[in-house]
Design a protein around this motif. Structure first.
Motif: not given
Length: 150
Positions: A72-74, A99-101, A107-117
């Motif tokens: 998420f941070g990166h 990616h959620d499956q 590993f990719k949950v952080g990217v999704r969370a950063a996008w939503h933020k």
């Protein structure tokens, strides 16, 4: 004329996955021969190199493609830093944010969370989810009124 500003970790950088495959230099040399004077490569950690360029360069991007660290941070730092290097209303494509499956989902949950933020802070207006070459991503437009402070 299209010009590309690219950021990547150098071969052998801890966590880069490129210790035994120094592809970056070969790819850069090939692209420079094919498109002379149109590609600038900055090697190093994007947490440092992207903000430095954003603060010093007058060149602004029409499209940013974010495919960096997957925490998420990166991810969030890269998206915000690249916003500072982008023209108002330019496009941003974030790789791996849908990616959620599968085996790499955690590993990719952080990217999704950063996008939503970025969306929730009104920094990016979401346009579409896209799939390409076995990957998926989010396409959005940087909001002109969003704070561009690093």
């Amino acid at each position: 004329m299209v010009r590309v500003q690219s950021f990547d970790l150098p071969s052998g950088w801890p966590g880069s996955g490129t210790r035994d495959m120094p592809y970056i230099h070969r790819a850069h040399a090939w692209l420079q021969r094919r498109f002379p004077g149109r590609l600038n490569l900055t090697l190093g950690d994007s947490l440092h190199t992207v903000p430095a360029l954003s603060r010093t360069s007058t060149v602004r991007c029409d499209l940013t493609f974010v495919d960096g660290g997957h925490t998420f941070g990166h991810s969030y730092a890269d998206m915000r830093s690249l916003r500072c290097a982008a023209r108002p209303h330019s496009l941003m494509l974030a790789d791996d944010c849908m990616h959620d499956q599968g085996s790499n989902a955690a590993f990719k949950v952080g990217v999704r969370a950063a996008w939503h933020k970025m969306v929730n802070e009104s920094r990016v207006v979401p346009l579409a989810s896209v799939a390409y070459g076995g990957h998926s991503g989010c396409l959005g437009q940087y909001a002109a009124s969003a704070p561009a402070v690093l």
